[in-house]
Design a protein around this motif. Structure first.
Motif, PDB file in Angstrom:
ATOM      1  N   THR A 102       9.481   9.330   0.567  1.00 46.14           N
ATOM      2  CA  THR A 102       8.874   7.598  -0.303  1.00 46.14           C
ATOM      3  C   THR A 102       7.770   8.278  -1.341  1.00 46.14           C
ATOM      4  O   THR A 102       6.790   8.717  -0.476  1.00 46.14           O
ATOM      5  N   PRO A 103       7.516   8.653  -2.619  1.00 48.59           N
ATOM      6  CA  PRO A 103       6.754   9.008  -3.534  1.00 48.59           C
ATOM      7  C   PRO A 103       5.325   7.368  -2.991  1.00 48.59           C
ATOM      8  O   PRO A 103       5.573   6.660  -3.227  1.00 48.59           O
ATOM      9  N   ILE A 108       7.912  -1.225  -1.270  1.00 52.81           N
ATOM     10  CA  ILE A 108       8.340  -1.136  -0.260  1.00 52.81           C
ATOM     11  C   ILE A 108       8.869  -2.725   0.732  1.00 52.81           C
ATOM     12  O   ILE A 108       9.653  -2.724  -0.276  1.00 52.81           O
ATOM     13  N   ILE A 109       8.530  -4.134   0.462  1.00 49.84           N
ATOM     14  CA  ILE A 109       8.846  -5.530   0.302  1.00 49.84           C
ATOM     15  C   ILE A 109       7.524  -6.291  -0.613  1.00 49.84           C
ATOM     16  O   ILE A 109       6.798  -5.938  -0.646  1.00 49.84           O
ATOM     17  N   LYS A 137      -4.366   2.381   6.109  1.00 48.76           N
ATOM     18  CA  LYS A 137      -4.430   3.485   4.932  1.00 48.76           C
ATOM     19  C   LYS A 137      -2.844   3.696   4.287  1.00 48.76           C
ATOM     20  O   LYS A 137      -3.164   4.782   3.614  1.00 48.76           O
ATOM     21  N   THR A 138      -2.090   3.846   5.440  1.00 49.76           N
ATOM     22  CA  THR A 138      -0.092   3.836   4.811  1.00 49.76           C
ATOM     23  C   THR A 138      -0.293   2.744   3.972  1.00 49.76           C
ATOM     24  O   THR A 138       0.009   3.052   3.119  1.00 49.76           O
ATOM     25  N   PHE A 139      -0.717   1.618   4.113  1.00 51.70           N
ATOM     26  CA  PHE A 139       0.169   0.818   2.633  1.00 51.70           C
ATOM     27  C   PHE A 139      -1.160  -0.444   3.299  1.00 51.70           C
ATOM     28  O   PHE A 139      -2.006  -0.994   3.402  1.00 51.70           O
ATOM     29  N   VAL A 148       3.802  -5.371  -0.500  1.00 52.95           N
ATOM     30  CA  VAL A 148       3.590  -3.702  -0.324  1.00 52.95           C
ATOM     31  C   VAL A 148       3.991  -3.044  -0.813  1.00 52.95           C
ATOM     32  O   VAL A 148       5.230  -2.452  -1.060  1.00 52.95           O
ATOM     33  N   HIS A 149       3.012  -2.205  -1.311  1.00 54.02           N
ATOM     34  CA  HIS A 149       2.438  -0.725  -1.836  1.00 54.02           C
ATOM     35  C   HIS A 149       2.425   0.749  -0.427  1.00 54.02           C
ATOM     36  O   HIS A 149       1.921   0.483   0.791  1.00 54.02           O
TER      37      HIS A 149
END
Length: 565
Positions: A102-103, A108-109, A137-139, A148-149
């Protein structure tokens, strides 16, 4: 509450208040010192702003007249909110699946919570609750939107899922929590991996079922993306065998032959079943070591070598060659002479061979008249263990050189007086006049004289020189026949023309010759029966025969079986 006004007095004045029916309020009447009544609105049950934020009630004032008269007023009650409700999520657990490719920045949601309070108390903010640094760091989550990205790349092979606690907090500080479970979905982004545990790069030939390599394979992807198929080339004499789990072995399918192929390149190909399929290749080079399984092979089974006589010693007379299909010391060839079949042949004094290159050398000068040909065996052996060898036959033909002039065996040419031989007058054709013998040097050893006499007798009888001798003898016999009549008169016949005595003619072609002529006289009277050799004379071969001479030659040829020229 404010009281109502009634202009009447007495019993017709204001007497009571009522409120429209409701669940929360009632009217309480209070009397004043002035005799007036005052209404009080009393809360009977707790209000709930989230259920009913305002109430509209009708307050009625009644007098005591008859008929009674009344007046009404509207009472608007606004229920003020207090922070008595925490935010509420629609569900306590949210689950979402995200592809690992996923870019960045992708949505995400969206997490949503509700707060029944109003105003500031009903405003909600979203945060990660006690989240690890890796999650942060990831989301990221929008504090107001709850979206949520993705902030950094996902990797299924590193982390397959994330569990995130999310907290919703209202303006009054009340909060609620939920769990967000993000499952990372595998993408076939990892080719299979090959790990070589052991490998044997040098395999001896002629040994079947030899272990070449042990290796393991794996694919970090999941599902079909992680299922693999392993193979090697079909045209190689090797077999791929699975052992346990993801381990494989490569063994020789049959005994290898270094002389057919000394090196193999084995390519291990591992392919997964994902979409698209990914492939990994690993190459192994296998060298076939030599075993001494090939004897040296001569280029030909037998060799015929030509050498002219009177050669110089140590002359190179030829080369024999053998090759060995093996390698290293197994292919190093050495040459040696084998004992001759003829025990009388002193081979060691005739030839020698170079053990390294097969060159043959004559050890001494060869004599065609003494040894025209000889043969021997040569052995070629490799330096393997055990050594292998083969044999070849070598035949040496000595070529004749014109190193011997024709000579007359009789009479002797040592300067002594000629011998006198008597031939009977009535001798017929075929009568033995004299026997030729060799004139040997006095200084020659007795054995050498005997050997030379044997050789020259053979040559005189069998070779070309013997033909010359017979021609001379026949010529003499023909002259005897022709002069027979002259002998009856008791005289001697001498050929015409001058004779120089001993003639040695060397022509341009190297031909050597000796020419002799004998004078034969009849002895005794007419009835005598013997001839006598008086002396040799040099004949003139250009003899002009008369018809009578030709007849005599023909008669003599018929008697001896030779044609006299």
């Amino acid at each position: 509450m404010e009281s109502a006004q009634d202009l009447d007095i007495g019993s017709n004045s204001l007497q009571n208040y009522t409120i429209s029916p409701n669940s929360h309020f009632y009217i309480k009447i209070q009397g004043g010192d002035d005799g007036k009544v005052y209404p009080e609105l009393v809360l009977d049950r707790a209000l709930d702003h989230e259920e009913e934020s305002e109430l509209r009630l009708t307050l009625t004032a009644l007098d005591g007249g008859y008929p009674p008269r009344s007046g009404t007023t509207l009472v608007l009650i606004k229920v003020l909110d207090i922070n008595d409700n925490a935010p509420e999520f629609a569900q306590s657990l949210y689950e979402v699946q995200v592809l690992e490719d996923t870019p960045l920045g992708s949505w995400i949601i969206t997490i949503s919570a509700k707060d029944l309070d109003a105003g500031y108390f009903g405003k909600i903010s979203y945060t990660f609750f006690h989240a690890s640094e890796d999650i942060r760091k990831t989301f990221e989550i929008g504090p107001v939107s709850g979206e949520v990205h993705l902030r950094s790349h996902l990797d299924f092979e590193v982390v397959q899922s994330y569990t995130i606690n999310i907290q919703a907090t209202d303006g009054g500080g009340l909060s609620e929590k939920c769990i967000l479970l993000i499952k990372v979905m595998d993408v076939n982004d990892n080719p299979p991996e090959v790990t070589i545990s052991s490998v044997t790069n040098i395999i001896p030939e002629n040994v079947p079922e030899t272990l070449v390599a042990v290796f393991s394979v794996r694919d970090q992807d999941a599902g079909d993306n992680g299922r693999i198929v392993c193979s090697i080339q079909d045209d190689l004499p090797f077999t791929l065998k699975p052992t346990f789990k993801n381990f494989f072995t490569v063994v020789t399918g049959k005994a290898l032959d270094r002389e057919s192929q000394a090196e193999y390149n084995i390519t291990i190909t591992v392919t997964d079943l994902g979409t698209p399929r990914l492939t990994t290749e690993h190459s192994i080079t296998v060298l076939v070591s030599d075993v001494n399984d090939n004897a040296p092979a001569f280029t030909q089974a037998s060799y015929t070598l030509l050498v002219r006589e009177n050669n110089s010693p140590a002359l190179h007379i030829g080369t024999i060659s053998a090759t060995d299909a093996d390698a290293g010391t197994n292919a190093q060839v050495t040459y040696s002479l084998l004992p001759p079949h003829d025990p009388q042949l002193a081979l060691a004094s005739l030839v020698s061979i170079n053990a390294d290159n097969g060159q043959l050398f004559a050890l001494r000068s060869l004599d065609y008249e003494a040894l025209r040909a000889f043969e021997f065996g040569v052995r070629a052996a490799d330096r393997g263990s055990p050594a292998l060898s083969s044999q070849a036959l070598v035949r040496v033909l000595v070529l004749d050189a014109n190193d011997n002039a024709p000579f007359v065996l009789y009479p002797l040419q040592n300067g002594s007086a000629p011998c006198t031989e008597l031939v009977p007058r009535a001798a017929e054709a075929g009568y033995l006049v004299t026997k030729p013998y060799l004139a040997l040097p006095e200084a020659a050893p007795a054995q050498a004289q005997a050997d030379s006499l044997t050789v020259y007798l053979v040559i005189a009888l069998a070779a070309v020189s013997s033909l010359f001798l017979l021609c001379v003898l026949l010529f003499v016999a023909a002259r005897l026949c022709r002069r027979a009549r002259a002998a009856s008169l008791g005289g001697c016949s001498v050929p015409e023309g001058p004779f120089p005595g001993h003639l040695l003619d060397v022509s341009g072609t190297g031909t050597l010759s000796h020419s002799y002529q004998y004078e034969v006289c009849l002895t005794g009277g007419t009835g005598a029966s013997e001839f006598k050799f008086l002396k040799p004379i040099i004949p003139n071969f250009q003899v002009h025969d008369t018809g009578r001479n030709m007849e005599e030659k023909e008669n003599f040829r018929n008697s001896f079986g030779f044609n006299i020229q």
